[in-house]
Enzyme design. Structure first.
Site, PDB file in Angstrom:
ATOM      1  N   GLY A 139      43.613  61.148  37.127  1.00  0.00           N
ATOM      2  CA  GLY A 139      43.036  60.187  38.062  1.00  0.00           C
ATOM      3  C   GLY A 139      42.056  60.885  38.983  1.00  0.00           C
ATOM      4  O   GLY A 139      41.849  62.098  38.877  1.00  0.00           O
TER       5      GLY A 139
ATOM      6  N   ASP B 267      42.942  54.193  31.992  1.00  0.00           N
ATOM      7  CA  ASP B 267      44.234  53.967  32.639  1.00  0.00           C
ATOM      8  C   ASP B 267      44.692  52.526  32.459  1.00  0.00           C
ATOM      9  O   ASP B 267      45.869  52.250  32.249  1.00  0.00           O
ATOM     10  CB  ASP B 267      44.174  54.349  34.123  1.00  0.00           C
ATOM     11  CG  ASP B 267      42.985  53.732  34.864  1.00  0.00           C
ATOM     12  OD1 ASP B 267      42.026  53.270  34.209  1.00  0.00           O
ATOM     13  OD2 ASP B 267      43.016  53.706  36.102  1.00  0.00           O
TER      14      ASP B 267
ATOM     15  N   THR C 180      43.659  54.907  43.636  1.00  0.00           N
ATOM     16  CA  THR C 180      42.480  54.971  44.500  1.00  0.00           C
ATOM     17  C   THR C 180      41.948  53.552  44.722  1.00  0.00           C
ATOM     18  O   THR C 180      41.570  53.170  45.818  1.00  0.00           O
ATOM     19  CB  THR C 180      41.398  55.859  43.853  1.00  0.00           C
ATOM     20  OG1 THR C 180      42.000  57.118  43.533  1.00  0.00           O
ATOM     21  CG2 THR C 180      40.242  56.095  44.805  1.00  0.00           C
TER      22      THR C 180
END
Length: 262
Positions: A12, A113, A136
């Site tokens: 990530g 993702d 995020t």
């Protein structure tokens, strides 16, 4: 020993999650910081050390798979896996076998993702479903009864909202999130905490309502990512918490694709 374990890596923007998983259990799960200028050797040392700390011999690992939303680092991680465990690392991409259809304007631009999350969710939960991933960004996307990924929303994540509030105001401090107090808050810190937590919960509830209305069905709602446990008690919709959604999805994708090499 039996070679059953997969090295599953989820990269990530803030963290790289490195896990060892098979069909029935997770052997280890660690996080390292995503650093753009780290070399493949440094990442290889991270991987080696994690295996070492958990007493895992690299010969027990049969394969590796990477999901990434940080393309500039893909090469370094793939090369690091090769150095650390002598294996080629599969990279999640929209053209691989997933068992779901991406009904999007541009399927190739759907984040890895999200693909991995939905593959895992479809495997385990009742359709149609929504997955909320709180990283995020907070994303909420929907998979319909025919296993079509039909889209969703992206919203600034909780941490991002907090940081931008602290950064853009002279007097507002950086704060930690814990259980919120009364919504009518008597001090700055509680006001920020509650504003962001209840605001986020309200956003989620509103989006899910609207999504259910749009498809005319109730959704199973699965939440994953850092802040999902804070939000579960604040949302009116029932959230099923599943912190291992991504790891499970990586294992399924590895199995689906290991024979038909891409």
């Amino acid at each position: 020993g039996n070679k059953t374990m997969i090295l599953a890596i989820d990269m990530g923007n803030s963290n790289i999650v490195i896990g060892g998983i098979d069909k029935s259990k997770i052997y280890f799960l660690e996080r390292v910081t995503t650093t753009l200028n780290k070399t493949d050797l440094e990442y290889a040392v991270n991987i080696k050390n994690i295996l070492d700390i958990h007493g895992i011999d690299s010969s027990l690992i049969e394969g590796a798979i990477l999901s990434s939303v940080v393309p500039p680092l893909n090469k370094a991680i793939i090369s690091a896996v090769k150095k650390a465990v002598k294996l080629d690392c599969m990279l999640v991409n929209p053209n691989m076998k997933t068992g779901i259809d991406l009904l999007m304007d541009s399927p190739s631009s759907v984040g890895s993702d999200l693909i991995v999350d939905s593959v895992a969710a479809v495997h385990e939960y009742k359709l149609p479903l929504a997955v909320i991933d709180m990283g995020t960004a907070t994303t909420i996307f929907v998979v319909d009864e025919e296993k079509n990924f039909i889209g969703g929303i992206i919203h600034p994540g909780i941490r991002v909202s907090l940081e931008s509030l602290s950064r853009n105001t002279a007097q507002l401090p950086a704060i930690d999130l814990d259980a919120p107090s009364n919504i009518i808050s008597k001090n700055t810190i509680d006001s920020m905490k509650n504003g962001i937590l209840y605001g986020h919960a309200g956003m989620i509830d509103r989006c899910i309502d609207k999504m259910e209305e749009e498809i005319g069905k109730n959704l199973t709602v699965i939440a994953t990512g850092g802040f999902s446990s804070y939000l579960k008690p604040l949302c009116k919709h029932e959230l099923i918490l599943d912190d291992n959604l991504l790891l499970k999805g990586l294992r399924i994708l590895y199995e689906l694709n290991k024979n038909g090499s891409l």
